[in-house]
Scaffold this motif. Structure first.
Motif, PDB file in Angstrom:
ATOM      1  N   PHE A   9      33.783  -6.424 -10.366  1.00 45.22           N
ATOM      2  CA  PHE A   9      32.537  -6.796 -11.014  1.00 45.22           C
ATOM      3  C   PHE A   9      32.167  -5.781 -12.096  1.00 45.22           C
ATOM      4  N   ILE A  10      32.254  -4.493 -11.766  1.00 46.49           N
ATOM      5  CA  ILE A  10      31.933  -3.445 -12.737  1.00 46.49           C
ATOM      6  C   ILE A  10      32.936  -3.456 -13.889  1.00 46.49           C
ATOM      7  N   LEU A  11      34.191  -3.664 -13.584  1.00 49.04           N
ATOM      8  CA  LEU A  11      35.215  -3.745 -14.620  1.00 49.04           C
ATOM      9  C   LEU A  11      34.963  -4.938 -15.550  1.00 49.04           C
ATOM     10  N   PHE A  12      34.574  -6.063 -14.987  1.00 49.30           N
ATOM     11  CA  PHE A  12      34.267  -7.249 -15.782  1.00 49.30           C
ATOM     12  C   PHE A  12      33.117  -6.968 -16.744  1.00 49.30           C
ATOM     13  N   ILE A  13      32.080  -6.301 -16.266  1.00 50.91           N
ATOM     14  CA  ILE A  13      30.933  -5.985 -17.120  1.00 50.91           C
ATOM     15  C   ILE A  13      31.354  -5.041 -18.242  1.00 50.91           C
ATOM     16  N   GLY A  14      32.162  -4.047 -17.913  1.00 51.99           N
ATOM     17  CA  GLY A  14      32.641  -3.122 -18.937  1.00 51.99           C
ATOM     18  C   GLY A  14      33.479  -3.810 -19.996  1.00 51.99           C
ATOM     19  N   LEU A  15      34.362  -4.703 -19.562  1.00 50.23           N
ATOM     20  CA  LEU A  15      35.191  -5.438 -20.521  1.00 50.23           C
ATOM     21  C   LEU A  15      34.362  -6.388 -21.367  1.00 50.23           C
ATOM     22  N   PHE A  16      33.341  -6.994 -20.767  1.00 49.07           N
ATOM     23  CA  PHE A  16      32.448  -7.884 -21.503  1.00 49.07           C
ATOM     24  C   PHE A  16      31.736  -7.118 -22.618  1.00 49.07           C
ATOM     25  N   GLU A  17      31.202  -5.938 -22.298  1.00 46.23           N
ATOM     26  CA  GLU A  17      30.524  -5.136 -23.311  1.00 46.23           C
ATOM     27  C   GLU A  17      31.502  -4.643 -24.377  1.00 46.23           C
ATOM     28  N   LEU A  18      32.703  -4.292 -23.970  1.00 44.23           N
ATOM     29  CA  LEU A  18      33.720  -3.863 -24.932  1.00 44.23           C
ATOM     30  C   LEU A  18      34.076  -5.002 -25.885  1.00 44.23           C
ATOM     31  N   LYS A  65      12.777   0.967  -8.526  1.00 51.27           N
ATOM     32  CA  LYS A  65      13.554  -0.067  -9.230  1.00 51.27           C
ATOM     33  C   LYS A  65      12.806  -0.548 -10.469  1.00 51.27           C
ATOM     34  N   LEU A  66      11.504  -0.794 -10.335  1.00 51.85           N
ATOM     35  CA  LEU A  66      10.710  -1.227 -11.485  1.00 51.85           C
ATOM     36  C   LEU A  66      10.628  -0.127 -12.540  1.00 51.85           C
ATOM     37  N   GLY A  67      10.522   1.117 -12.094  1.00 46.98           N
ATOM     38  CA  GLY A  67      10.496   2.234 -13.038  1.00 46.98           C
ATOM     39  C   GLY A  67      11.792   2.364 -13.805  1.00 46.98           C
ATOM     40  N   LEU A  68      12.918   2.197 -13.111  1.00 48.93           N
ATOM     41  CA  LEU A  68      14.218   2.255 -13.790  1.00 48.93           C
ATOM     42  C   LEU A  68      14.383   1.105 -14.775  1.00 48.93           C
ATOM     43  N   LEU A  97      21.322  -5.064 -27.461  1.00 49.60           N
ATOM     44  CA  LEU A  97      20.505  -6.050 -26.755  1.00 49.60           C
ATOM     45  C   LEU A  97      21.291  -6.742 -25.647  1.00 49.60           C
ATOM     46  N   CYS A  98      22.569  -7.026 -25.877  1.00 54.60           N
ATOM     47  CA  CYS A  98      23.403  -7.607 -24.815  1.00 54.60           C
ATOM     48  C   CYS A  98      23.560  -6.628 -23.658  1.00 54.60           C
ATOM     49  N   GLY A 103      22.250  -4.825 -18.273  1.00 54.23           N
ATOM     50  CA  GLY A 103      21.747  -3.707 -17.482  1.00 54.23           C
ATOM     51  C   GLY A 103      20.527  -4.067 -16.658  1.00 54.23           C
ATOM     52  N   VAL A 104      19.590  -4.782 -17.259  1.00 46.73           N
ATOM     53  CA  VAL A 104      18.390  -5.203 -16.518  1.00 46.73           C
ATOM     54  C   VAL A 104      18.760  -6.206 -15.435  1.00 46.73           C
ATOM     55  N   PHE A 105      19.674  -7.107 -15.725  1.00 39.76           N
ATOM     56  CA  PHE A 105      20.130  -8.063 -14.714  1.00 39.76           C
ATOM     57  C   PHE A 105      20.743  -7.341 -13.515  1.00 39.76           C
ATOM     58  N   ILE A 106      21.550  -6.326 -13.782  1.00 42.34           N
ATOM     59  CA  ILE A 106      22.161  -5.562 -12.697  1.00 42.34           C
ATOM     60  C   ILE A 106      21.103  -4.814 -11.898  1.00 42.34           C
ATOM     61  N   LEU A 107      20.141  -4.191 -12.581  1.00 44.11           N
ATOM     62  CA  LEU A 107      19.094  -3.462 -11.865  1.00 44.11           C
ATOM     63  C   LEU A 107      18.222  -4.387 -11.024  1.00 44.11           C
ATOM     64  N   ILE A 108      17.951  -5.584 -11.519  1.00 43.55           N
ATOM     65  CA  ILE A 108      17.148  -6.526 -10.741  1.00 43.55           C
ATOM     66  C   ILE A 108      17.895  -6.954  -9.486  1.00 43.55           C
ATOM     67  N   ASN A 109      19.186  -7.129  -9.580  1.00 40.30           N
ATOM     68  CA  ASN A 109      19.981  -7.633  -8.458  1.00 40.30           C
ATOM     69  C   ASN A 109      20.800  -6.562  -7.756  1.00 40.30           C
ATOM     70  N   ILE A 110      20.442  -5.300  -7.893  1.00 42.82           N
ATOM     71  CA  ILE A 110      21.268  -4.228  -7.352  1.00 42.82           C
ATOM     72  C   ILE A 110      21.395  -4.303  -5.833  1.00 42.82           C
ATOM     73  N   GLU A 111      20.325  -4.681  -5.127  1.00 42.05           N
ATOM     74  CA  GLU A 111      20.426  -4.780  -3.662  1.00 42.05           C
ATOM     75  C   GLU A 111      21.411  -5.871  -3.264  1.00 42.05           C
ATOM     76  N   ASN A 112      21.350  -6.995  -3.934  1.00 40.83           N
ATOM     77  CA  ASN A 112      22.274  -8.084  -3.615  1.00 40.83           C
ATOM     78  C   ASN A 112      23.710  -7.705  -3.923  1.00 40.83           C
ATOM     79  N   ILE A 113      23.923  -7.002  -5.013  1.00 41.93           N
ATOM     80  CA  ILE A 113      25.285  -6.585  -5.375  1.00 41.93           C
ATOM     81  C   ILE A 113      25.812  -5.596  -4.345  1.00 41.93           C
TER      82      ILE A 113
END
Length: 120
Positions: A9-18, A65-68, A97-98, A103-113
């Motif tokens: 999952f982390i690798l996919f996000i890194g490749l997406f941003e790259l 979490k909200l502060g981050l 912006l992407c 990043g915000v999506f990951i922080l919102i769902n960090i517990e689920n991940i």
């Protein structure tokens, strides 16, 4: 196995941003423009405000979490604005912006991940 899925999952996000960065990125940076000093001051002010607020938001994980999320949004939003303002010919701000959205999506769902991967 769950740790492997987290890594993928982390690798996919890194490749997406790259991929996005290669499609949209230019060679110009804010440090090459007249907005360098403003950008550095703005980042430092955002960091200081976050550090001052940290003792008040660290009491529960929900507040942290909200502060981050607020810190990441302020920092990357400011960076995107500065890139848009000082590097008009570039679409660098779109990469930022992407990254902000991911990043915000990951922080919102960090517990689920973390629960899905077996780490948390």
């Amino acid at each position: 196995m769950n740790l492997f899925l987290t890594f993928v999952f982390i690798l996919f996000i890194g490749l997406f941003e790259l991929f996005i960065a290669r499609k949209l990125k230019s060679k110009t940076k804010i440090s090459d423009t007249s907005g360098d000093r403003t950008f550095r001051w703005g980042r430092n002010i955002i960091l200081i405000l976050f550090l001052v607020a940290l003792p008040f938001i660290i009491d529960t994980s929900a507040h942290l979490k909200l502060g981050l999320i607020a810190y990441v949004t302020a920092l990357m939003g400011f960076q995107a604005f500065m890139e848009w303002k000082f590097i008009k010919s570039s679409r660098e701000y779109q990469v930022t912006l992407c990254s902000l959205i991911v990043g915000v999506f990951i922080l919102i769902n960090i517990e689920n991940i973390l629960n899905f991967s077996g780490i948390g």
